[in-house]
Design a protein around this motif. Structure first.
Motif, short mmCIF file in Angstrom:
data_model
loop_
_atom_site.label_atom_id
_atom_site.label_comp_id
_atom_site.label_asym_id
_atom_site.label_seq_id
_atom_site.Cartn_x
_atom_site.Cartn_y
_atom_site.Cartn_z
N ASP A 182 0.85 -1.18 0.00
CA ASP A 182 0.00 0.00 0.00
C ASP A 182 0.89 1.23 0.00
OD1 ASP A 182 -2.36 1.41 0.19
OD2 ASP A 182 -2.63 1.07 2.32
N SER A 183 0.44 2.30 -0.60
CA SER A 183 1.23 3.52 -0.67
C SER A 183 0.73 4.53 0.36
CB SER A 183 1.11 4.13 -2.07
OG SER A 183 1.76 5.37 -2.11
N PRO A 184 1.57 4.92 1.31
CA PRO A 184 1.15 5.90 2.32
C PRO A 184 0.66 7.22 1.71
CG PRO A 184 3.18 4.86 3.00
CD PRO A 184 2.91 4.42 1.59
N GLU A 185 1.19 7.59 0.56
CA GLU A 185 0.79 8.85 -0.07
C GLU A 185 -0.70 8.87 -0.44
OE1 GLU A 185 3.51 7.02 -1.33
OE2 GLU A 185 4.94 8.18 -0.16
N ASP A 186 -1.30 7.68 -0.62
CA ASP A 186 -2.72 7.60 -0.98
C ASP A 186 -3.64 8.14 0.12
OD1 ASP A 186 -1.94 6.42 -3.35
OD2 ASP A 186 -2.53 4.39 -2.75
N TYR A 187 -3.15 8.19 1.35
CA TYR A 187 -3.99 8.61 2.48
C TYR A 187 -3.94 10.12 2.73
CZ TYR A 187 -4.14 3.63 3.45
OH TYR A 187 -4.33 2.28 3.34
N VAL A 188 -2.91 10.78 2.22
CA VAL A 188 -2.75 12.22 2.46
C VAL A 188 -3.92 12.99 1.85
CG1 VAL A 188 -1.27 14.22 2.04
CG2 VAL A 188 -0.24 12.01 2.60
N GLY A 189 -4.50 13.86 2.67
CA GLY A 189 -5.64 14.67 2.23
C GLY A 189 -6.99 14.09 2.59
N GLN A 190 -7.03 12.82 2.96
CA GLN A 190 -8.30 12.19 3.31
C GLN A 190 -8.75 12.59 4.72
OE1 GLN A 190 -8.81 8.00 2.69
NE2 GLN A 190 -7.41 7.97 0.95
N GLU A 191 -10.03 12.49 4.96
CA GLU A 191 -10.59 12.70 6.30
C GLU A 191 -10.04 11.57 7.17
OE1 GLU A 191 -13.01 12.13 9.61
OE2 GLU A 191 -13.32 10.79 7.90
N ALA A 192 -9.61 11.89 8.38
CA ALA A 192 -8.87 10.95 9.24
C ALA A 192 -9.61 9.65 9.52
CB ALA A 192 -8.48 11.63 10.54
N ALA A 193 -10.88 9.72 9.90
CA ALA A 193 -11.63 8.49 10.23
C ALA A 193 -11.78 7.60 9.01
CB ALA A 193 -12.98 8.85 10.83
N VAL A 224 -2.31 14.08 11.71
CA VAL A 224 -3.64 14.62 11.44
C VAL A 224 -3.74 16.05 11.95
CG1 VAL A 224 -6.11 14.33 11.89
CG2 VAL A 224 -4.67 12.32 11.57
N ALA A 225 -4.20 16.94 11.07
CA ALA A 225 -4.45 18.33 11.42
C ALA A 225 -5.80 18.73 10.83
CB ALA A 225 -3.35 19.23 10.90
N ASP A 226 -6.63 19.37 11.62
CA ASP A 226 -7.95 19.81 11.18
C ASP A 226 -8.78 18.66 10.62
OD1 ASP A 226 -7.37 22.49 11.89
OD2 ASP A 226 -6.35 22.79 9.97
N GLY A 227 -8.62 17.47 11.19
CA GLY A 227 -9.44 16.31 10.80
C GLY A 227 -9.00 15.61 9.53
N ARG A 228 -7.89 16.05 8.94
CA ARG A 228 -7.41 15.44 7.69
C ARG A 228 -5.98 14.94 7.85
NH1 ARG A 228 -10.72 15.15 3.73
NH2 ARG A 228 -12.48 16.55 3.67
N VAL A 229 -5.68 13.87 7.11
CA VAL A 229 -4.33 13.31 7.12
C VAL A 229 -3.41 14.28 6.36
CG1 VAL A 229 -2.87 11.38 6.43
CG2 VAL A 229 -5.22 10.95 7.20
#
Length: 71
Positions: free
Chosen positions: A13-24, A60-65
């Motif tokens: 899995d690529s960690p970069e795929d999660y950046v920008g997503q809502e944390a939950a 996580v900042a402001d609810g986003r990764v």
């Protein structure tokens, strides 16, 4: 003689795929993809540098990764 244990594996899995997503939502997706441990950290959190197979870290900042890395 006992056999050697099989070392744990990480999802491909690529960690970069999660950046920008809502944390939950990102955490749910990471668990679905097979990560055994997912931890969310506030920016600037002091953590140890030990590498844990199967762990995915989210800053996580402001609810986003904002940042994501393995270990």
């Amino acid at each position: 003689m006992a056999s050697l244990p099989t070392p744990p594996r990480e999802p491909q899995d690529s960690p970069e795929d999660y950046v920008g997503q809502e944390a939950a939502a990102a955490e749910r997706l990471a668990r679905e993809r097979g990560w055994s441990t997912v931890r969310s950290l506030a920016p600037g959190t002091v953590i140890t540098m030990e590498y844990r197979v199967g762990r995915l870290n989210f800053e996580v900042a402001d609810g986003r990764v904002r940042r994501c890395w393995k270990g």
